[in-house]
Write a protein that holds these residues in place. Structure first.
Motif, PDB file in Angstrom:
ATOM      1  N   GLU A 150     -49.688 -42.349 -12.611  1.00 51.74           N
ATOM      2  CA  GLU A 150     -48.650 -43.265 -12.143  1.00 51.74           C
ATOM      3  C   GLU A 150     -49.207 -44.523 -11.481  1.00 51.74           C
ATOM      4  O   GLU A 150     -48.506 -45.511 -11.329  1.00 51.74           O
ATOM      5  CB  GLU A 150     -47.745 -42.544 -11.128  1.00 51.74           C
ATOM      6  CG  GLU A 150     -46.812 -41.529 -11.752  1.00 51.74           C
ATOM      7  CD  GLU A 150     -45.873 -42.186 -12.740  1.00 51.74           C
ATOM      8  OE1 GLU A 150     -45.165 -43.136 -12.344  1.00 51.74           O
ATOM      9  OE2 GLU A 150     -45.863 -41.779 -13.914  1.00 51.74           O
ATOM     10  N   ARG A 151     -50.468 -44.464 -11.081  1.00 56.68           N
ATOM     11  CA  ARG A 151     -50.995 -45.593 -10.313  1.00 56.68           C
ATOM     12  C   ARG A 151     -50.953 -46.892 -11.109  1.00 56.68           C
ATOM     13  O   ARG A 151     -50.491 -47.929 -10.628  1.00 56.68           O
ATOM     14  CB  ARG A 151     -52.416 -45.304  -9.841  1.00 56.68           C
ATOM     15  CG  ARG A 151     -52.980 -46.408  -8.970  1.00 56.68           C
ATOM     16  CD  ARG A 151     -54.341 -46.078  -8.428  1.00 56.68           C
ATOM     17  NE  ARG A 151     -54.266 -44.960  -7.479  1.00 56.68           N
ATOM     18  CZ  ARG A 151     -55.339 -44.337  -7.002  1.00 56.68           C
ATOM     19  NH1 ARG A 151     -56.536 -44.710  -7.367  1.00 56.68           N
ATOM     20  NH2 ARG A 151     -55.192 -43.334  -6.158  1.00 56.68           N
ATOM     21  N   THR A 181     -55.069 -36.944  -5.975  1.00 46.16           N
ATOM     22  CA  THR A 181     -53.700 -36.517  -6.276  1.00 46.16           C
ATOM     23  C   THR A 181     -53.099 -35.713  -5.143  1.00 46.16           C
ATOM     24  O   THR A 181     -51.880 -35.651  -4.996  1.00 46.16           O
ATOM     25  CB  THR A 181     -53.670 -35.648  -7.546  1.00 46.16           C
ATOM     26  OG1 THR A 181     -54.721 -34.698  -7.445  1.00 46.16           O
ATOM     27  CG2 THR A 181     -53.854 -36.482  -8.781  1.00 46.16           C
ATOM     28  N   SER A 203     -50.275 -38.953  -4.259  1.00 50.59           N
ATOM     29  CA  SER A 203     -49.986 -38.733  -5.657  1.00 50.59           C
ATOM     30  C   SER A 203     -49.284 -39.947  -6.263  1.00 50.59           C
ATOM     31  O   SER A 203     -48.277 -40.424  -5.765  1.00 50.59           O
ATOM     32  CB  SER A 203     -49.110 -37.495  -5.794  1.00 50.59           C
ATOM     33  OG  SER A 203     -48.755 -37.307  -7.129  1.00 50.59           O
ATOM     34  N   GLY A 204     -49.865 -40.396  -7.354  1.00 54.44           N
ATOM     35  CA  GLY A 204     -49.178 -41.408  -8.141  1.00 54.44           C
ATOM     36  C   GLY A 204     -49.300 -42.826  -7.652  1.00 54.44           C
ATOM     37  O   GLY A 204     -48.758 -43.730  -8.276  1.00 54.44           O
ATOM     38  N   PRO A 235     -54.612 -41.085 -10.621  1.00 52.26           N
ATOM     39  CA  PRO A 235     -53.346 -40.492 -11.070  1.00 52.26           C
ATOM     40  C   PRO A 235     -52.624 -41.433 -12.028  1.00 52.26           C
ATOM     41  O   PRO A 235     -52.650 -42.659 -11.830  1.00 52.26           O
ATOM     42  CB  PRO A 235     -52.568 -40.315  -9.770  1.00 52.26           C
ATOM     43  CG  PRO A 235     -53.609 -40.249  -8.724  1.00 52.26           C
ATOM     44  CD  PRO A 235     -54.730 -41.118  -9.176  1.00 52.26           C
TER      45      PRO A 235
END
Lengths: 667, 239
Positions: free
Chosen positions: B191-192, A661, A665-666, B189
């Motif tokens: 959102e992945r 992260t 991130s994401g 994470p």
């Protein structure tokens, strides 16, 4: 956000669902245990360090079982091929033991040239450069004269037309360096002349049983249908120009001599012919003159695998089946064998397979020998000090051929005038080479427990000595690589000085006060070579070599003794002045001194720790290094003990454990 | 004009020369005459910093070959090049230095940081791997069936008929996530997974109206794109 991606509810769904889909996991669903991201990351870095690759889904499946024991897993892979490659890589990155040089010596390099046969078809003839022959028109040259073939045949050059220069003196051949003359007209060579000057031989590169009276086991044929898969002569050695298989090779008669010893030959020529005089046979350079040593020792026996054998004896050749020579497929050495240019994952996983020059053949195997030594050190978990002090090594067929005879070809040039016509104390004694290795056994490696009294780990291998060609380079390498120390000057100005002693010369002394004594350990190993200079014939301080009235050392003394440290009474062996006692200690003594230093163990720990942590060591790593060094030294300098403790350390777990992260991130 | 310039230059020179000659000799000292005064004292932070390191190129290659079904480099090269003239892959020799391998012969050290060329090479190799693996795993030749799941290289899951929703996508994405990144997608994470599903949907939709037609069906192209994303993911190259 789609409902399916609402975490953490999905965690269980994903873990459970993924197992049956990934059918390479075990068939019976194992009891799973909850692992954290940090656990997975630790397992991944451990796999990368010990297996040499990322873990497979199978291995992840095993890791997720409740009965998985990380310590046991680490233990089971310490000493495995991935671990060995990992540690060898650390020291290969440090030592860089691969040559960027060609190793060539006229004693063993066979060139070849096509002359016009009696039927007008080309006839390929192998020969050595500078081969001594009785006839003055071919002594030191190809065994047929320019007058006989119509061309001047010289190794390492293009062929030149031997014709009369209309503007020059009659009989003077036209020479256009680097370019053959367009209107050269090769002459047919009579069969009788061919038979007189050349012979047919079944050589080692074509016949497995080349040592027998009638070799029959030809490469790739029924009798030798399955040669070593990594032994691959180039097509041009196996087929002639018309793609017919080569059954035997034609070679100049002298080169085919099979004896181990020859006799010093003196032609009686002591004066160069007058300038402008037509040379015998149309040759371009005058026949060689007798050296004083030859005149004084005519008829004396000389070993044929030495440089002296080529220089002095006309009855010295390439030995039985030409086993003391390596073929090339043209007049410039040319290609000999296929082997890879790139194999970063080892010889079993080459990235290519290329035709290679005969002059790269031995350097290629020297490098493999160095890797084998390191692999063995780590696979067998031997005392790491043996990297410098060990007597043990490994040889395959080409290296056996090299250490049996080829290595002798480096000796003896200037040493001959000191009475050394053959290396008396080689770093690798030929008698220690396993007898049952043939030159074609490239995949068969055998251990040699003791190379000889002067052997010192990696330091006395041809690879190290050729990579680090001078005594200073060798001294600097052990200082940097095994003590983790560098040479840093404390002053920035270099004032003009005639002081030859760099240990006291201003601006030089800071580094050289340390470097010169280290270099002295290598004073007895010739630069750019691996010829050992024994103390009996080459004392550190010679009273035979001294400055003459012009303040110079004579030619042969100058090659081995340092005129900067000579006077009218004697001279000091080159590179020895920094510490004469180190010169007599030889590299083996240097290895003992270096490995006795507390810095040796600390340096090894620092290199391995830095590599496993994936970053430079900082002062804050001090306590870790101290404790690891203690473990390493107490274990008897065993790498497994070091790596085992290192991989369990918090520093190792944390070093690369950045939460994803924080960096992407994401995504 | 040229003569005038020369005359001007001579005048300038005649004026400037005595001025230079009159200037005192300049002494260059090897260091400052006196120590610079301290302006303040701060503690040096020498604590080891967490940092990312590049997977060694040897590890990258071994992993790559493992993903290709445990092939040796020359066989992996042959498979990656394929027979369709797609120019997906050249030769390993072309990539050796770009991947960061050291060259001991030339004393070129190992690369420990990624660079643009290296990233481009990762991309090229990754695309070749994903495309060829997809052809092997999901796109059998006409008249043949796809290999059983146990023999699939990367796409070790079946494709349900019809559209794939997020629920069906997630476990299949997890297989690829574990394959390339070494841990379950659920630990990544949040959102992945969403982003990758969106990517899949976009590619499927885009290929449905692609002209000319791609050699991959929209669903195949969608999974290939997911594979590209993971094989190029920083977590695959760094550790």
């Amino acid at each position: 956000m789609p409902a399916a991606f609402r975490l953490p509810a999905l965690i269980a769904t994903v873990v459970v669902a993924s197992v049956p889909l990934a059918l390479d996991a075990t068939s019976a669903p194992p009891p799973a245990t909850q692992r954290t991201l940090e656990d997975y990351r630790h397992f991944r870095i451990a796999a990368i360090d010990l297996l040499g690759r990322a873990p497979t889904r199978d291995e992840l499946g095993a890791f997720e079982r409740s009965d998985f024991d990380m310590d046991r897993w680490v233990e089971s892979h310490l000493g495995g091929p991935g671990y060995v490659e990992r540690l060898t890589r650390i020291y290969m990155d440090v030592l860089r033991l691969e040559p960027n040089l060609l190793f060539m010596n006229p004693s063993w390099q066979l060139y070849r040239h096509d002359v016009l046969g009696p039927d007008g078809k080309p006839v390929t003839i192998y020969y050595r450069e500078n081969q001594r022959r009785e006839r003055p028109d071919i002594d030191g040259e190809f065994c047929l004269t320019p007058d006989e073939t119509g061309v001047v045949i010289r190794a390492r050059q293009q062929d030149f037309a031997a014709k009369v220069d209309p503007k020059g003196k009659p009989g003077k051949p036209v020479v256009v360096l680097g370019h053959p003359v367009d209107d050269a007209t090769p002459k047919k060579v009579a069969q009788k002349l061919l038979d007189e000057r050349t012979v047919l031989v079944r050589p080692w590169w074509l016949y497995r049983d080349y040592k027998t009276r009638s070799p029959a086991q030809r490469y790739g044929q029924d009798e030798w249908k399955e040669p070593d898969p990594q032994y691959k002569p180039v097509e041009t050695l196996l087929e002639d120009a018309e793609h017919h298989p080569v059954l035997e090779v034609r070679i100049c008669r002298e080169e085919a001599s099979s004896g181990d010893a020859g006799h010093i030959y003196a032609s009686g020529r002591i004066k160069a012919p007058p300038k402008g005089e037509r040379l015998p046979g149309g040759r371009l350079r005058p026949p060689p003159l007798d050296r004083p040593y030859a005149t004084q020792h005519q008829g004396q026996e000389v070993a044929c695998d030495t440089r002296s054998g080529l220089d002095y004896a006309m009855d010295c050749g390439c030995g039985v089946g030409l086993e003391r020579c390596i073929p090339g497929d043209n007049n410039n050495g040319g290609n000999a064998f296929y082997y890879p240019n790139h194999m970063p994952l080892g010889p079993g996983l080459p990235l290519d397979d290329a035709r290679q020059s005969s002059q790269r053949w031995f350097p290629y195997w020297w490098s493999r020998e160095a890797v084998r030594m390191l692999d063995d050190l780590f696979a067998s978990d031997r005392d790491f000090r043996e990297i410098l002090t060990g007597k043990r090594t490994f040889v395959n067929g080409p290296l056996a051929q090299f250490y049996r005879s080829i290595q002798q070809s480096n000796c003896c040039g200037p040493e001959a005038s000191f009475g050394m016509l053959q290396e008396s104390e080689p770093l690798f004694e030929p008698k220690r080479v396993p007898e049952d290795l043939e030159p074609q056994d490239v995949s068969t490696w055998k251990v040699v427990e003791d190379r000889g009294p002067h052997a010192a780990g990696i330091l006395t291998t041809p690879m190290f000595l050729e990579k680090y060609a001078s005594a200073r380079a060798r001294g600097a390498a052990i200082y940097n690589d095994f003590l983790c120390k560098s040479f840093i000057a404390d002053v920035q100005s270099l004032e003009p000085s005639k002081e030859p002693n760099l240990m006291v010369r201003p601006g030089c002394k800071t580094c050289h006060a340390t470097l010169e004594p280290l270099a002295a350990y290598f004073a007895r190993v010739e630069p750019s070579s691996f010829v050992f200079l024994p103390g009996a014939q080459f004392p550190v301080h010679s009273t035979t070599c001294k400055l003459d009235k012009n303040g110079k050392l004579n030619g042969n003394c100058n090659a081995l003794y340092d005129p900067a440290f000579a006077d009218a009474k004697g001279a000091t062996l080159r590179s020895a002045y920094g510490a004469p006692e180190h010169a007599d200690a030889t590299p083996a003594g240097g290895a003992r001194d270096i490995t006795s230093s507390p810095d040796f163990g600390a340096c090894a720990v620092q290199r391995v720790t830095s590599s496993f942590l994936g970053r430079e060591i900082t002062p804050d790593d001090g306590p870790l290094l101290v404790s690891l060094t203690d473990v390493f030294v107490r274990s008897g300098y065993r790498m497994k003990a070091l790596v085992r403790v290192l991989m369990k350390s918090d520093e190792y777990r944390r070093s690369n454990n950045v939460a994803s992260t924080t960096w992407r991130s994401g995504r | 004009m040229t003569l005038q310039l020369r005359a001007l230059a001579l005048v300038v020179l005649s004026v400037a020369t005595p001025a230079c000659a009159a200037r005192p000799l300049e002494h260059v000292f090897p260091g400052p005459k006196a120590a610079l005064p301290a302006m303040g004292v701060i503690a040096e932070d020498t604590a080891p910093k967490q940092d990312l390191r590049m997977v060694p190129p040897e590890v990258y290659m071994r992993t790559y070959m493992q993903l290709f079904g445990g092939l040796v480099p020359l066989d992996a090269q042959k498979r990656a090049r394929g027979g369709d003239g797609g120019a997906l892959f050249d030769t390993w020799d072309d990539y050796v230095s770009a991947l960061g391998f050291p060259d001991y012969r030339l004393d070129v050290p190992r690369q420990t940081q990624t660079n643009a060329l290296m990233a481009a090479t990762f991309e090229r190799l990754g695309v070749a791997l994903c495309d060829r693996a997809l052809e092997h795993d999901l796109k059998p030749p006409k008249g043949a069936e796809a290999p059983p799941l146990k023999d699939r290289l990367i796409f070790a899951f079946d494709l349900p008929a019809g559209d794939l929703d997020a629920h069906a996508f997630a476990p299949r994405f997890d297989v690829l996530h574990r394959t390339f990144l070494g841990y379950p997608a659920a630990l990544a994470p949040a959102e992945r997974g969403v982003r990758f599903f969106q990517l899949y949907q976009d590619i499927v939709a885009g290929h449905a109206k692609a002209a000319p037609k791609s050699r991959f069906s929209p669903r195949e192209a969608g999974w290939a794109a997911v594979c590209y994303g993971l094989v190029r993911h920083p977590e695959f190259h760094l550790y």
